[in-house]
Scaffold this active site. Structure first.
Site, PDB file in Angstrom:
ATOM      1  N   HIS A   1       2.209   6.594  -9.076  1.00  0.00           N
ATOM      2  CA  HIS A   1       2.309   7.630  -7.980  1.00  0.00           C
ATOM      3  C   HIS A   1       2.919   8.964  -8.642  1.00  0.00           C
ATOM      4  O   HIS A   1       4.119   9.203  -9.015  1.00  0.00           O
ATOM      5  CB  HIS A   1       3.316   7.292  -6.875  1.00  0.00           C
ATOM      6  CG  HIS A   1       2.851   6.109  -6.148  1.00  0.00           C
ATOM      7  ND1 HIS A   1       3.644   5.424  -5.420  1.00  0.00           N
ATOM      8  CD2 HIS A   1       1.666   5.549  -5.955  1.00  0.00           C
ATOM      9  CE1 HIS A   1       3.072   4.337  -4.877  1.00  0.00           C
ATOM     10  NE2 HIS A   1       1.669   4.342  -5.153  1.00  0.00           N
TER      11      HIS A   1
ATOM     12  N   ASP B   1       3.427  -0.174  -1.607  1.00  0.00           N
ATOM     13  CA  ASP B   1       2.053  -0.198  -2.034  1.00  0.00           C
ATOM     14  C   ASP B   1       2.222  -1.177  -3.074  1.00  0.00           C
ATOM     15  O   ASP B   1       2.847  -1.181  -4.064  1.00  0.00           O
ATOM     16  CB  ASP B   1       1.799   1.300  -2.591  1.00  0.00           C
ATOM     17  CG  ASP B   1       0.469   1.530  -3.004  1.00  0.00           C
ATOM     18  OD1 ASP B   1      -0.523   0.924  -2.679  1.00  0.00           O
ATOM     19  OD2 ASP B   1       0.413   2.418  -3.900  1.00  0.00           O
TER      20      ASP B   1
ATOM     21  N   SER C   1       5.943   3.329  -9.305  1.00  0.00           N
ATOM     22  CA  SER C   1       6.240   4.652  -8.495  1.00  0.00           C
ATOM     23  C   SER C   1       7.384   5.224  -8.862  1.00  0.00           C
ATOM     24  O   SER C   1       7.643   5.729 -10.034  1.00  0.00           O
ATOM     25  CB  SER C   1       6.641   4.451  -6.740  1.00  0.00           C
ATOM     26  OG  SER C   1       6.292   5.561  -6.331  1.00  0.00           O
ATOM     27  N   THR C   2       8.453   5.380  -7.845  1.00  0.00           N
ATOM     28  CA  THR C   2       9.580   6.094  -8.347  1.00  0.00           C
ATOM     29  C   THR C   2      10.393   5.201  -9.775  1.00  0.00           C
ATOM     30  O   THR C   2      10.653   3.910  -9.483  1.00  0.00           O
ATOM     31  CB  THR C   2      10.819   5.856  -7.227  1.00  0.00           C
ATOM     32  OG1 THR C   2      10.266   6.523  -6.163  1.00  0.00           O
ATOM     33  CG2 THR C   2      11.948   6.700  -7.614  1.00  0.00           C
TER      34      THR C   2
ATOM     35  N   MET D   1       9.546   2.917  -4.481  1.00  0.00           N
ATOM     36  CA  MET D   1       9.973   2.775  -3.142  1.00  0.00           C
ATOM     37  C   MET D   1       8.615   2.377  -2.385  1.00  0.00           C
ATOM     38  O   MET D   1       7.396   2.597  -2.663  1.00  0.00           O
ATOM     39  CB  MET D   1      10.420   4.007  -2.410  1.00  0.00           C
ATOM     40  CG  MET D   1      10.837   3.805  -1.004  1.00  0.00           C
ATOM     41  SD  MET D   1      11.449   5.532  -0.503  1.00  0.00           S
ATOM     42  CE  MET D   1      11.662   4.781   1.137  1.00  0.00           C
TER      43      MET D   1
END
Length: 355
Positions: A202, A298, A176-177, A295
């Site tokens: 993401h 997930d 993600s991030t 973050m």
């Protein structure tokens, strides 16, 4: 009291500014310190108060968002989340935003149904809070009820793994991030004869195609945005399209992906938990699982399910993560066999697949 994340909204549309304000007001951990119709008005506000995060549109009068972002990151770096209506035609701007230092690029919320508003609230607020945890690098000159957090049960039931023996390996990755840079490092380390790879990063709808195309030009292996029914092939990585879930499937000795709609799972679509659970069901010990910077949680439950099914699972270490959220949660859930720096993950994956 827990410190709130202070946000400055910069967008030339009064309706969008109002919508974002309403979204942020649903989260007790976020405080909007002001809104501005263009970068000049934003600079005026920042003379008196410095935000933790700026949400920034790209197309604005007097100064466009990319120019402002570049100036900001070369002079006084602040975490920036690009909030834009960019489509495939604007995907070059998306890549420029990441190059200039934006932490996240999200799709601008639209006025729609209550469900759409709630899903937008989750996405936007999570993006801002994730950005607040990052340390922006200086660029060198060059009240409503939120829908319950769904698990992977919303997409496929948890069942006993029943995998046929095979010598073919498959690698499943979630990020993600900070994942755009992490994935580049990982994929550039994979040899041309690497096992097939399926990735959930993401990322907003339409942007995954441009991201995949860019990686395809700089990696030895082929990288493409996944299409429903695509086979998992050696020397190729498939990236889940934004706003679609991706599941690993198997027919005989052939692995392939299913790309489909569905609700947000673990606050995301695509969801790492969905990919990992499908990997536990259909690959088990034939898979290698990797969870990277990001973050939230997930992928944590899904990785534990893969681990219990015999998958060898790797988490990126804290030192090399932009945000040590998802890997940390996966470790806490007990689904991780090895914690490695980003630069060592590709080598470890190749070694495990060959052994």
């Amino acid at each position: 009291m827990r410190k709130k994340t202070r946000v400055l909204i910069v967008d030339d549309s009064a309706l969008v500014r109002s919508t974002l304000l309403s979204l942020f007001n649903t989260d007790a951990d976020i405080e909007v310190i002001g809104s501005a119709s263009d970068p000049f008005a934003a600079a005026k506000i920042m003379e008196t108060v410095i935000p933790d995060v700026i949400t920034l549109d790209i197309e604005m009068p007097r100064m466009d968002g990319l120019t402002f972002l570049r100036k900001l990151m070369t002079q006084h770096p602040i975490a920036v989340v690009i909030c834009s209506t960019l489509t495939e035609k604007g995907s070059e701007s998306y890549m420029k935003a990441l190059e200039f230092g934006a932490v996240e690029v999200i799709t601008k919320p639209k006025v729609g149904t209550r469900q759409f508003f709630e899903e937008s609230s989750i996405r936007v607020c999570d993006a801002v809070k994730a950005a607040a945890l990052t340390k922006p690098k200086k660029l060198t000159a060059k009240p409503m009820i939120i829908q319950p957090k769904l698990t992977a049960d919303a997409m496929l039931p948890k069942t006993r793994t029943n995998c046929l023996k095979t010598t073919e390996k498959v690698v499943l990755v979630g990020a993600s991030t900070g994942g755009t840079e992490a994935l580049q490092t990982f994929l550039q380390g994979m040899p041309i004869d690497s096992p097939g790879i399926a990735i959930v990063q993401h990322m907003p709808e339409h942007f995954t195609a441009a991201f995949s195309q860019r990686l395809d030009t700089i990696c030895q292996i082929r990288v493409k945005e996944a299409v429903d029914g695509d086979s998992i092939l050696r020397g190729q990585a498939l990236i889940a399209p934004g706003n679609k879930h991706m599941l690993l499937k198997r027919s005989g000795a052939r692995y392939y992906v299913e790309v489909k709609d569905g609700p947000l799972v673990s606050r995301h679509r695509p969801s790492v938990d969905v990919l990992f659970r499908s990997g536990a069901h259909n690959a088990g010990k034939n898979a290698i699982g990797v969870i990277m910077t990001g973050m939230g949680d997930d992928g944590a439950k899904g990785m534990k399910e893969m681990h219990d099914a015999g998958t060898y699972c790797i988490a990126q270490d804290e030192a090399s993560c932009v945000v040590f959220g998802m890997p940390h949660e996966a470790i806490k859930h007990g689904g991780v066999d090895n914690v490695l720096s980003l630069k060592r993950i590709a080598t470890e994956v190749v070694a495990k697949c060959r052994s």
